[in-house]
Scaffold this motif. Structure first.
Motif, PDB file in Angstrom:
ATOM      1  N   MET A   1      40.205  46.149  49.346  1.00  0.00           N
ATOM      2  CA  MET A   1      39.367  44.923  49.293  1.00  0.00           C
ATOM      3  C   MET A   1      39.132  44.548  47.670  1.00  0.00           C
ATOM      4  SD  MET A   1      38.240  42.255  51.048  1.00  0.00           S
ATOM      5  CE  MET A   1      36.777  41.336  50.900  1.00  0.00           C
ATOM      6  N   GLU A   2      38.616  45.866  47.076  1.00  0.00           N
ATOM      7  CA  GLU A   2      38.474  45.592  45.447  1.00  0.00           C
ATOM      8  C   GLU A   2      39.438  45.130  44.904  1.00  0.00           C
ATOM      9  OE1 GLU A   2      35.534  46.091  44.287  1.00  0.00           O
ATOM     10  OE2 GLU A   2      34.488  46.209  45.934  1.00  0.00           O
ATOM     11  N   GLU A   3      40.681  45.478  44.954  1.00  0.00           N
ATOM     12  CA  GLU A   3      41.865  44.877  44.380  1.00  0.00           C
ATOM     13  C   GLU A   3      41.893  43.395  44.677  1.00  0.00           C
ATOM     14  OE1 GLU A   3      45.475  46.996  45.222  1.00  0.00           O
ATOM     15  OE2 GLU A   3      44.762  48.868  44.631  1.00  0.00           O
ATOM     16  N   LEU A   4      41.875  42.912  45.762  1.00  0.00           N
ATOM     17  CA  LEU A   4      41.727  41.626  46.068  1.00  0.00           C
ATOM     18  C   LEU A   4      40.838  40.735  45.410  1.00  0.00           C
ATOM     19  CD1 LEU A   4      42.679  39.219  47.741  1.00  0.00           C
ATOM     20  CD2 LEU A   4      41.319  39.734  49.384  1.00  0.00           C
ATOM     21  N   LEU A   5      39.622  41.357  45.213  1.00  0.00           N
ATOM     22  CA  LEU A   5      38.361  40.628  44.632  1.00  0.00           C
ATOM     23  C   LEU A   5      38.563  40.700  43.113  1.00  0.00           C
ATOM     24  CD1 LEU A   5      35.374  42.302  46.380  1.00  0.00           C
ATOM     25  CD2 LEU A   5      36.071  39.951  46.537  1.00  0.00           C
ATOM     26  N   GLU A   6      39.353  41.679  42.490  1.00  0.00           N
ATOM     27  CA  GLU A   6      39.622  41.699  41.060  1.00  0.00           C
ATOM     28  C   GLU A   6      40.626  40.421  41.078  1.00  0.00           C
ATOM     29  OE1 GLU A   6      38.323  42.956  38.545  1.00  0.00           O
ATOM     30  OE2 GLU A   6      36.956  43.625  39.887  1.00  0.00           O
ATOM     31  N   LEU A   7      41.640  40.453  41.774  1.00  0.00           N
ATOM     32  CA  LEU A   7      42.853  39.321  41.749  1.00  0.00           C
ATOM     33  C   LEU A   7      42.344  37.929  41.646  1.00  0.00           C
ATOM     34  CD1 LEU A   7      46.174  39.632  43.614  1.00  0.00           C
ATOM     35  CD2 LEU A   7      44.708  37.387  43.731  1.00  0.00           C
ATOM     36  N   LEU A   8      41.193  37.694  42.711  1.00  0.00           N
ATOM     37  CA  LEU A   8      40.714  36.499  42.697  1.00  0.00           C
ATOM     38  C   LEU A   8      39.658  36.103  41.583  1.00  0.00           C
ATOM     39  CD1 LEU A   8      39.473  36.714  46.598  1.00  0.00           C
ATOM     40  CD2 LEU A   8      41.200  35.438  45.490  1.00  0.00           C
ATOM     41  N   LYS A   9      39.175  37.210  41.034  1.00  0.00           N
ATOM     42  CA  LYS A   9      38.170  36.846  39.991  1.00  0.00           C
ATOM     43  C   LYS A   9      39.318  36.631  38.376  1.00  0.00           C
ATOM     44  CE  LYS A   9      34.352  39.577  41.251  1.00  0.00           C
ATOM     45  NZ  LYS A   9      33.413  40.719  41.240  1.00  0.00           N
ATOM     46  N   ASP A  10      40.310  37.095  38.643  1.00  0.00           N
ATOM     47  CA  ASP A  10      41.142  36.736  37.588  1.00  0.00           C
ATOM     48  C   ASP A  10      41.562  35.312  37.665  1.00  0.00           C
ATOM     49  OD1 ASP A  10      41.336  39.162  36.317  1.00  0.00           O
ATOM     50  OD2 ASP A  10      43.193  39.790  37.342  1.00  0.00           O
ATOM     51  N   ILE A  11      41.756  34.815  38.919  1.00  0.00           N
ATOM     52  CA  ILE A  11      42.306  33.446  39.099  1.00  0.00           C
ATOM     53  C   ILE A  11      41.105  32.347  38.678  1.00  0.00           C
ATOM     54  CG2 ILE A  11      42.729  31.716  40.581  1.00  0.00           C
ATOM     55  CD1 ILE A  11      44.532  34.183  41.969  1.00  0.00           C
ATOM     56  N   LYS A  12      39.651  32.725  39.129  1.00  0.00           N
ATOM     57  CA  LYS A  12      38.657  31.853  39.126  1.00  0.00           C
ATOM     58  C   LYS A  12      37.515  32.745  38.795  1.00  0.00           C
ATOM     59  CE  LYS A  12      39.178  27.567  40.690  1.00  0.00           C
ATOM     60  NZ  LYS A  12      38.877  26.266  40.064  1.00  0.00           N
ATOM     61  N   GLU A  13      37.062  33.250  37.558  1.00  0.00           N
ATOM     62  CA  GLU A  13      36.118  34.179  37.147  1.00  0.00           C
ATOM     63  C   GLU A  13      34.618  33.642  37.300  1.00  0.00           C
ATOM     64  OE1 GLU A  13      35.562  33.560  32.341  1.00  0.00           O
ATOM     65  OE2 GLU A  13      37.302  34.856  33.113  1.00  0.00           O
ATOM     66  N   ASP A  14      34.488  32.432  37.605  1.00  0.00           N
ATOM     67  CA  ASP A  14      33.197  32.000  37.611  1.00  0.00           C
ATOM     68  C   ASP A  14      32.757  31.610  39.285  1.00  0.00           C
ATOM     69  OD1 ASP A  14      34.917  29.762  38.072  1.00  0.00           O
ATOM     70  OD2 ASP A  14      33.714  28.169  37.498  1.00  0.00           O
ATOM     71  N   VAL A  15      33.419  32.216  40.179  1.00  0.00           N
ATOM     72  CA  VAL A  15      33.161  32.215  41.634  1.00  0.00           C
ATOM     73  C   VAL A  15      32.857  33.457  42.156  1.00  0.00           C
ATOM     74  CG1 VAL A  15      34.484  31.643  43.795  1.00  0.00           C
ATOM     75  CG2 VAL A  15      34.790  30.212  41.976  1.00  0.00           C
ATOM     76  N   ASP A  16      31.840  33.603  42.848  1.00  0.00           N
ATOM     77  CA  ASP A  16      31.340  34.568  43.760  1.00  0.00           C
ATOM     78  C   ASP A  16      32.028  34.922  44.900  1.00  0.00           C
ATOM     79  OD1 ASP A  16      29.963  36.669  44.628  1.00  0.00           O
ATOM     80  OD2 ASP A  16      28.169  35.504  45.028  1.00  0.00           O
ATOM     81  N   PHE A  17      33.270  35.546  44.740  1.00  0.00           N
ATOM     82  CA  PHE A  17      34.082  35.668  46.048  1.00  0.00           C
ATOM     83  C   PHE A  17      33.538  36.456  46.901  1.00  0.00           C
ATOM     84  CE2 PHE A  17      37.303  34.211  42.686  1.00  0.00           C
ATOM     85  CZ  PHE A  17      37.801  33.239  43.606  1.00  0.00           C
ATOM     86  N   GLU A  18      32.533  37.438  46.543  1.00  0.00           N
ATOM     87  CA  GLU A  18      32.046  38.142  47.535  1.00  0.00           C
ATOM     88  C   GLU A  18      31.074  37.353  48.628  1.00  0.00           C
ATOM     89  OE1 GLU A  18      30.626  42.170  46.158  1.00  0.00           O
ATOM     90  OE2 GLU A  18      31.444  41.822  44.399  1.00  0.00           O
ATOM     91  N   ASN A  19      30.573  36.493  48.376  1.00  0.00           N
ATOM     92  CA  ASN A  19      29.607  35.912  49.033  1.00  0.00           C
ATOM     93  C   ASN A  19      30.018  34.390  49.465  1.00  0.00           C
ATOM     94  OD1 ASN A  19      27.470  37.927  49.190  1.00  0.00           O
ATOM     95  ND2 ASN A  19      27.124  37.493  46.922  1.00  0.00           N
ATOM     96  N   GLU A  20      30.837  33.781  48.924  1.00  0.00           N
ATOM     97  CA  GLU A  20      31.386  32.450  49.248  1.00  0.00           C
ATOM     98  C   GLU A  20      32.130  32.537  50.258  1.00  0.00           C
ATOM     99  OE1 GLU A  20      31.465  28.730  49.314  1.00  0.00           O
ATOM    100  OE2 GLU A  20      30.685  29.614  47.283  1.00  0.00           O
TER     101      GLU A  20
END
Length: 74
Positions: A1-20
């Motif tokens: 899951m951590e790798e996925l969160l990093e991948l997502l943050k690389d695409i849109k760094e201003d989004v809180d993917f853990e809570n959205e």
């Protein structure tokens, strides 16, 4: 899951993917973002995301994406 969160943050760094929980429904991710996510996941995890899986509920949250990845890996 951590790798996925990093991948997502690389695409849109201003989004809180853990809570959205409404990434697609609230128009936080657009179609180009989703295509980038599909491409990056395919490269990183070595899976193919078929068109049948490209639906809003699979991309509304990191948890939904993770669940989809787990299903595709089985």
């Amino acid at each position: 899951m951590e790798e996925l969160l990093e991948l997502l943050k690389d695409i849109k760094e201003d989004v809180d993917f853990e809570n959205e929980k409404a990434l697609v429904d609230d128009h936080i991710l657009d179609s180009l973002d989703i295509l980038q996510i599909i491409s990056d996941i395919s490269d990183e995890v070595d899976i193919v995301i078929a068109a049948a899986y490209v639906k809003p509920e699979n991309f509304n949250s990191a948890e939904a994406l993770w669940k989809m990845i787990q299903e595709l890996q089985d």
